[in-house]
Design a protein around this motif. Structure first.
Motif, PDB file in Angstrom:
ATOM      1  N   MET B  92       0.834  -1.211   0.000  1.00  0.00           N
ATOM      2  CA  MET B  92       0.000   0.000   0.000  1.00  0.00           C
ATOM      3  C   MET B  92       0.859   1.247   0.000  1.00  0.00           C
ATOM      4  O   MET B  92       0.422   2.302  -0.395  1.00  0.00           O
ATOM      5  CB  MET B  92      -0.780   0.128   1.301  1.00  0.00           C
ATOM      6  CG  MET B  92      -2.051  -0.580   1.421  1.00  0.00           C
ATOM      7  SD  MET B  92      -1.826  -2.085   2.286  1.00  0.00           S
ATOM      8  CE  MET B  92      -3.475  -2.330   2.880  1.00  0.00           C
ATOM      9  N   PHE B 110      -2.930 -14.720  -6.611  1.00  0.00           N
ATOM     10  CA  PHE B 110      -4.210 -14.419  -5.969  1.00  0.00           C
ATOM     11  C   PHE B 110      -5.391 -14.548  -6.915  1.00  0.00           C
ATOM     12  O   PHE B 110      -6.433 -13.949  -6.692  1.00  0.00           O
ATOM     13  CB  PHE B 110      -4.175 -13.015  -5.344  1.00  0.00           C
ATOM     14  CG  PHE B 110      -3.331 -12.980  -4.115  1.00  0.00           C
ATOM     15  CD1 PHE B 110      -3.888 -13.235  -2.866  1.00  0.00           C
ATOM     16  CD2 PHE B 110      -1.970 -12.756  -4.201  1.00  0.00           C
ATOM     17  CE1 PHE B 110      -3.105 -13.251  -1.724  1.00  0.00           C
ATOM     18  CE2 PHE B 110      -1.175 -12.764  -3.060  1.00  0.00           C
ATOM     19  CZ  PHE B 110      -1.743 -13.016  -1.828  1.00  0.00           C
ATOM     20  N   LEU B 158      -2.523 -19.704   3.703  1.00  0.00           N
ATOM     21  CA  LEU B 158      -2.095 -19.024   2.478  1.00  0.00           C
ATOM     22  C   LEU B 158      -0.575 -18.902   2.429  1.00  0.00           C
ATOM     23  O   LEU B 158       0.060 -19.276   1.449  1.00  0.00           O
ATOM     24  CB  LEU B 158      -2.734 -17.622   2.393  1.00  0.00           C
ATOM     25  CG  LEU B 158      -2.219 -16.734   1.255  1.00  0.00           C
ATOM     26  CD1 LEU B 158      -2.811 -17.178  -0.084  1.00  0.00           C
ATOM     27  CD2 LEU B 158      -2.536 -15.257   1.499  1.00  0.00           C
ATOM     28  N   LEU B 236       0.187  -9.196   4.239  1.00  0.00           N
ATOM     29  CA  LEU B 236      -0.937 -10.106   4.025  1.00  0.00           C
ATOM     30  C   LEU B 236      -1.558 -10.484   5.364  1.00  0.00           C
ATOM     31  O   LEU B 236      -2.781 -10.518   5.504  1.00  0.00           O
ATOM     32  CB  LEU B 236      -0.471 -11.366   3.295  1.00  0.00           C
ATOM     33  CG  LEU B 236      -0.046 -11.160   1.849  1.00  0.00           C
ATOM     34  CD1 LEU B 236       0.529 -12.436   1.277  1.00  0.00           C
ATOM     35  CD2 LEU B 236      -1.234 -10.686   1.018  1.00  0.00           C
ATOM     36  N   ASN B 243     -10.167  -6.900   8.794  1.00  0.00           N
ATOM     37  CA  ASN B 243     -11.215  -6.694   7.793  1.00  0.00           C
ATOM     38  C   ASN B 243     -12.165  -7.884   7.771  1.00  0.00           C
ATOM     39  O   ASN B 243     -13.378  -7.728   7.750  1.00  0.00           O
ATOM     40  CB  ASN B 243     -10.596  -6.520   6.398  1.00  0.00           C
ATOM     41  CG  ASN B 243     -10.047  -5.121   6.199  1.00  0.00           C
ATOM     42  OD1 ASN B 243     -10.549  -4.166   6.773  1.00  0.00           O
ATOM     43  ND2 ASN B 243      -9.013  -5.006   5.395  1.00  0.00           N
ATOM     44  N   MET B 247     -16.057  -8.037   9.053  1.00  0.00           N
ATOM     45  CA  MET B 247     -17.156  -8.427   8.151  1.00  0.00           C
ATOM     46  C   MET B 247     -17.953  -9.600   8.713  1.00  0.00           C
ATOM     47  O   MET B 247     -19.174  -9.623   8.621  1.00  0.00           O
ATOM     48  CB  MET B 247     -16.601  -8.830   6.780  1.00  0.00           C
ATOM     49  CG  MET B 247     -16.327  -7.699   5.819  1.00  0.00           C
ATOM     50  SD  MET B 247     -17.768  -6.671   5.451  1.00  0.00           S
ATOM     51  CE  MET B 247     -18.838  -7.814   4.575  1.00  0.00           C
ATOM     52  N   PRO B 289      -8.899   3.830   3.188  1.00  0.00           N
ATOM     53  CA  PRO B 289      -7.675   3.243   2.639  1.00  0.00           C
ATOM     54  C   PRO B 289      -6.460   4.070   3.082  1.00  0.00           C
ATOM     55  O   PRO B 289      -6.611   5.034   3.844  1.00  0.00           O
ATOM     56  CB  PRO B 289      -7.884   3.330   1.134  1.00  0.00           C
ATOM     57  CG  PRO B 289      -8.924   4.369   0.911  1.00  0.00           C
ATOM     58  CD  PRO B 289      -9.677   4.545   2.191  1.00  0.00           C
ATOM     59  N   ILE B 315     -14.494   5.444   3.321  1.00  0.00           N
ATOM     60  CA  ILE B 315     -15.167   4.332   2.645  1.00  0.00           C
ATOM     61  C   ILE B 315     -16.650   4.274   3.047  1.00  0.00           C
ATOM     62  O   ILE B 315     -17.518   4.184   2.190  1.00  0.00           O
ATOM     63  CB  ILE B 315     -14.411   3.007   2.883  1.00  0.00           C
ATOM     64  CG1 ILE B 315     -13.063   3.071   2.139  1.00  0.00           C
ATOM     65  CG2 ILE B 315     -15.232   1.809   2.413  1.00  0.00           C
ATOM     66  CD1 ILE B 315     -12.192   1.861   2.302  1.00  0.00           C
ATOM     67  N   PHE B 343     -13.440  -2.533  -1.217  1.00  0.00           N
ATOM     68  CA  PHE B 343     -12.099  -3.083  -1.457  1.00  0.00           C
ATOM     69  C   PHE B 343     -11.171  -2.034  -2.060  1.00  0.00           C
ATOM     70  O   PHE B 343     -10.114  -2.365  -2.604  1.00  0.00           O
ATOM     71  CB  PHE B 343     -12.169  -4.276  -2.417  1.00  0.00           C
ATOM     72  CG  PHE B 343     -12.687  -5.549  -1.808  1.00  0.00           C
ATOM     73  CD1 PHE B 343     -12.027  -6.145  -0.726  1.00  0.00           C
ATOM     74  CD2 PHE B 343     -13.806  -6.182  -2.312  1.00  0.00           C
ATOM     75  CE1 PHE B 343     -12.489  -7.340  -0.180  1.00  0.00           C
ATOM     76  CE2 PHE B 343     -14.277  -7.375  -1.767  1.00  0.00           C
ATOM     77  CZ  PHE B 343     -13.614  -7.960  -0.689  1.00  0.00           C
ATOM     78  N   ILE B 347      -5.244   1.052  -8.609  1.00  0.00           N
ATOM     79  CA  ILE B 347      -4.125   0.103  -8.600  1.00  0.00           C
ATOM     80  C   ILE B 347      -3.900  -0.579  -7.247  1.00  0.00           C
ATOM     81  O   ILE B 347      -3.293  -1.636  -7.184  1.00  0.00           O
ATOM     82  CB  ILE B 347      -2.797   0.755  -9.055  1.00  0.00           C
ATOM     83  CG1 ILE B 347      -2.377   1.865  -8.102  1.00  0.00           C
ATOM     84  CG2 ILE B 347      -2.889   1.257 -10.488  1.00  0.00           C
ATOM     85  CD1 ILE B 347      -0.914   2.286  -8.295  1.00  0.00           C
TER      86      ILE B 347
HETATM   87  C1  HEM Z   1     -13.495  -8.193   3.553  1.00  0.00           C
HETATM   88  C2  HEM Z   1     -12.212  -8.146   3.714  1.00  0.00           C
HETATM   89  C3  HEM Z   1     -11.306  -7.088   3.140  1.00  0.00           C
HETATM   90  C4  HEM Z   1     -11.554  -5.770   2.880  1.00  0.00           C
HETATM   91  C5  HEM Z   1     -12.863  -5.019   3.084  1.00  0.00           C
HETATM   92  C6  HEM Z   1     -10.329  -5.211   2.342  1.00  0.00           C
HETATM   93  C7  HEM Z   1     -10.180  -3.890   1.952  1.00  0.00           C
HETATM   94  C8  HEM Z   1      -9.051  -3.370   1.327  1.00  0.00           C
HETATM   95  C9  HEM Z   1      -8.918  -2.013   0.842  1.00  0.00           C
HETATM   96  C10 HEM Z   1      -9.979  -0.918   0.985  1.00  0.00           C
HETATM   97  C11 HEM Z   1      -7.698  -1.889   0.259  1.00  0.00           C
HETATM   98  C12 HEM Z   1      -7.143  -0.645  -0.447  1.00  0.00           C
HETATM   99  C13 HEM Z   1      -6.123   0.085   0.377  1.00  0.00           C
HETATM  100  C14 HEM Z   1      -5.640   1.350  -0.299  1.00  0.00           C
HETATM  101  O1  HEM Z   1      -6.116   1.777  -1.370  1.00  0.00           O
HETATM  102  O2  HEM Z   1      -4.771   1.967   0.300  1.00  0.00           O
HETATM  103  C15 HEM Z   1      -7.034  -3.167   0.393  1.00  0.00           C
HETATM  104  C16 HEM Z   1      -5.761  -3.450  -0.051  1.00  0.00           C
HETATM  105  C17 HEM Z   1      -5.101  -4.631   0.195  1.00  0.00           C
HETATM  106  N1  HEM Z   1      -5.643  -5.774   0.768  1.00  0.00           N
HETATM  107 FE1  HEM Z   1      -7.532  -6.008   1.422  1.00  0.00          FE
HETATM  108  N2  HEM Z   1      -9.368  -6.181   2.295  1.00  0.00           N
HETATM  109  C18 HEM Z   1      -9.916  -7.353   2.783  1.00  0.00           C
HETATM  110  C19 HEM Z   1      -9.300  -8.575   2.904  1.00  0.00           C
HETATM  111  C20 HEM Z   1      -7.989  -8.823   2.567  1.00  0.00           C
HETATM  112  C21 HEM Z   1      -7.326 -10.096   2.723  1.00  0.00           C
HETATM  113  C22 HEM Z   1      -7.964 -11.371   3.256  1.00  0.00           C
HETATM  114  C23 HEM Z   1      -6.030  -9.913   2.304  1.00  0.00           C
HETATM  115  C24 HEM Z   1      -4.890 -10.886   2.252  1.00  0.00           C
HETATM  116  C25 HEM Z   1      -4.921 -12.041   1.797  1.00  0.00           C
HETATM  117  C26 HEM Z   1      -5.903  -8.537   1.860  1.00  0.00           C
HETATM  118  C27 HEM Z   1      -4.747  -7.999   1.341  1.00  0.00           C
HETATM  119  C28 HEM Z   1      -4.639  -6.720   0.827  1.00  0.00           C
HETATM  120  C29 HEM Z   1      -3.416  -6.178   0.264  1.00  0.00           C
HETATM  121  C30 HEM Z   1      -2.091  -6.888   0.135  1.00  0.00           C
HETATM  122  C31 HEM Z   1      -3.699  -4.863  -0.137  1.00  0.00           C
HETATM  123  C32 HEM Z   1      -2.725  -3.854  -0.763  1.00  0.00           C
HETATM  124  C33 HEM Z   1      -2.834  -3.869  -2.247  1.00  0.00           C
HETATM  125  C34 HEM Z   1      -1.969  -2.824  -2.913  1.00  0.00           C
HETATM  126  O3  HEM Z   1      -1.566  -1.841  -2.282  1.00  0.00           O
HETATM  127  O4  HEM Z   1      -1.675  -2.994  -4.124  1.00  0.00           O
HETATM  128  N3  HEM Z   1      -7.104  -7.911   2.042  1.00  0.00           N
HETATM  129  N4  HEM Z   1      -7.893  -4.060   1.025  1.00  0.00           N
END
Ligand code: HEM
Ligand code: HEM
Ligand code: SF4
Lengths: 70, 401
Positions: B92, B110, B158, B236, B243, B247, B289, B315, B343, B347
């Motif tokens: 991030m 993924f 995982l 990860l 989150n 949920m 985020p 959000i 989510f 990018i």
């Molecule tokens: C319902 C569950 C989840 C929600 C609501 C959620 C929400 C989000 C959001 C809003 C972001 C964007 C962050 C940004 O723009 O700064 C994000 C990024 C990310 N999430 Fe999730 N997440 C969830 C579950 C997960 C799970 C289970 C994993 C791991 C396996 C995960 C791994 C990541 C990663 C690695 C990023 C960074 C992606 C990047 O910067 O390219 N998330 N998530």
């Protein structure tokens, strides 16, 4: 309607193929979108529009195929 | 004298399922508002972005908005230029082209097909958790035994943390995220799981297995440094805990309060898929985020933003904007899915989204199937909500069946 995907933009979110596996697929090599059905049937168009709007990177665009097809 | 707890930052305040009134009132003045989220939060201008379209605009534009606290582009924000060791690999916090380089190697790990390989293991984990609910009897706390118990083992599965190590390892991950704990305790927990993950990475380098880390090392071993791999594992683990637990806990409560909708999702897998999208939108468990830094001067939502200003995207408010959906404050799991931003967008869109969707589908589905008579064991007004964490949730959910 013709679908085009911009694989440069695609973030591999899996969203499109989760909802329309008949139309979209995902490459095992780079995780990015692949098109199964570039020209979906009329019954699919609305669903395709919905998915295109939800693509987080705007990688899915929809184009008219000819004059009668908007 | 005991420390006064710090006030809850404005953008994280809620009233049960809804954004708090004081937060909503802010958005009355337009989609972008100058705010102070918490005392001492710094003296640079801070903007809260609350409009759906403006949030998509900010998250969708990695050129004009940076997530990185380090590196050249952020120098405009007066921030450190050098990424510290513990920040390496935290996706991030990267801008393109570094973000693109890392994310490109992770995305294939993924995919929906990849995640399906985990499905039997996830089903087994969820069954074990529901066995524990059943054993606990009446009432059982659905947060302790289910919502908070499911995501940790799934993430261990995982990234390949062996079974024997899981309890210790997960205890430290949870301790790191626990805002009530002393700073030093949290830092110590962080250091301990970081060291553990460094060792795990080293073992996979030597003997890569068929799991996620093994595949990464096999396919891209030379392109990742050990610190990057370690950081990705940390991310990860920490991104996937609160989150999901939020949920699962809040979602169970929302369904229990809407028995008609609960019956629909229990009896029809397609309705469950749609319902999960609506729950993601309606509950919006991540408050925000990663904050964005404006890279140049601009006008956004009618406000003058200057290079170096910070923007926090709400959000919950974006997902409750009438510009996204009619009657945004009504939970209706029969709606067609809309482009919500639970989510994120652009990018940095959640890398774990496919895993999260699958995990929630199995978890809600099994919970409702196994306990068809599920109901709250306390009055709904007595449910305590989890406010001080990166994602909203419930503290405890005593249920009976
Ligand atoms: C319902 C569950 C989840 C929600 C609501 C959620 C929400 C989000 C959001 C809003 C972001 C964007 C962050 C940004 O723009 O700064 C994000 C990024 C990310 N999430 Fe999730 N997440 C969830 C579950 C997960 C799970 C289970 C994993 C791991 C396996 C995960 C791994 C990541 C990663 C690695 C990023 C960074 C992606 C990047 O910067 O390219 N998330 N998530
Ligand atoms: C090498 C890994 C890490 C170390 C050593 C570390 C260390 C720390 C320390 C010392 C704190 C301060 C505790 C406090 O002020 O009360 C903290 C807070 C926190 N960390 Fe980490 N951290 C690491 C990685 C991460 C990652 C990857 C995430 C999330 C994706 C994360 C999420 C948090 C959160 C949410 C807080 C609470 C912030 C707050 O209370 O305002 N940490 N961490
Ligand atoms: S929805 Fe968009 S970003 Fe996600 S996989 Fe499909 S094309 Fe790629």
């Amino acid at each position: 309607m013709e679908i085009r995907v911009d694989r440069e933009r695609c973030a591999g979110s899996s969203l499109c193929l989760s909802y329309l596996p008949e139309v979209f697929d995902q490459s095992d090599d780079d995780g990015k979108v692949l098109l199964r059905t570039p020209v979906p049937g009329a019954d699919m168009e609305e669903a395709v529009r919905g998915v295109a709007a939800r693509c987080p990177t705007g990688a899915i665009t929809l184009h008219a195929r000819d004059a009668q097809d908007a | 004298m005991p420390n006064e707890p710090a006030p809850v930052p404005l953008h994280t305040r809620r009233t049960r399922f809804d954004p708090a009134d004081e937060l909503r009132r802010l958005s009355d003045g337009g989609p972008v508002t100058r705010v102070s989220l918490a005392p001492g939060a710094g003296d640079r201008p801070l903007w809260l972005v609350t409009g759906y379209h403006e949030v998509r605009q900010v998250l969708g534009d990695q050129v004009r908005f940076s997530t990185s606290r380090f590196g050249a582009r952020s120098a405009a924000g007066g921030r450190a230029a050098q990424r510290p060791d513990e920040g390496i690999g935290l996706l991030m916090d990267y801008d393109p082209p570094e973000h693109t380089r890392l994310r490109k190697m992770l995305t294939p790990e993924f995919t929906v097909r990849r995640m399906r390989r985990l499905q039997p293991r996830i089903e087994a984990i969820i069954t074990e958790c529901l066995d524990a609910v059943e054993r606990a009897g009446h009432p059982a706390d659905l947060v302790e035994l289910f919502a908070s118990a499911v995501p940790g083992p799934v993430l261990c599965e995982l990234i390949g943390v062996p079974r024997d190590d899981r309890d210790d390892f997960l205890r430290r991950c949870h301790a790191h995220l626990e805002t009530g704990k002393e700073r030093s305790e949290r830092a110590a927990a962080g250091t301990a799981f970081t060291r553990y993950l460094a060792a795990l990475v080293a073992r996979q380098r030597k003997n890569p297995d068929e799991g996620f880390l093994g595949m990464l090392v096999r396919d891209h071993g030379d392109e990742f440094t050990d610190k990057e791999l370690r950081g990705i594992c940390i991310l990860l683990m920490l991104a996937g805990l609160d989150n999901i637990s939020g949920m699962l806990g809040l979602g169970a409560l929302a369904l229990l309060e809407n028995p008609g909708q609960l019956a629909l999702v229990r009896d029809d897998p397609a309705a469950l898929d749609r319902g999960i999208e609506e729950l993601l939108r309606y509950l919006s468990v991540p408050h925000a985020p990663t904050p964005r830094t404006a890279v140049e001067d601009m006008t956004l939502g009618g406000k003058r933003i200057r290079a170096g200003d910070t923007l926090v995207c709400s959000i919950p408010l974006a997902n409750r904007d009438p510009a996204l959906i009619d009657e945004p404050d009504r939970l209706d799991i029969t709606r067609e899915p809309v482009p919500h931003v639970a989510f994120g967008h652009g990018i940095h869109h959640c890398l774990g989204a496919a895993l999260a969707r699958m995990e929630m589908r199995i978890a809600y589905g099994e919970l409702l199937r196994r306990f068809p008579g599920l109901r709250l064991a306390i009055p709904a007004e007595d449910v305590e909500f989890r406010v001080r964490s990166t994602a909203y949730g419930v503290e405890r959910l005593p249920v009976t069946w």
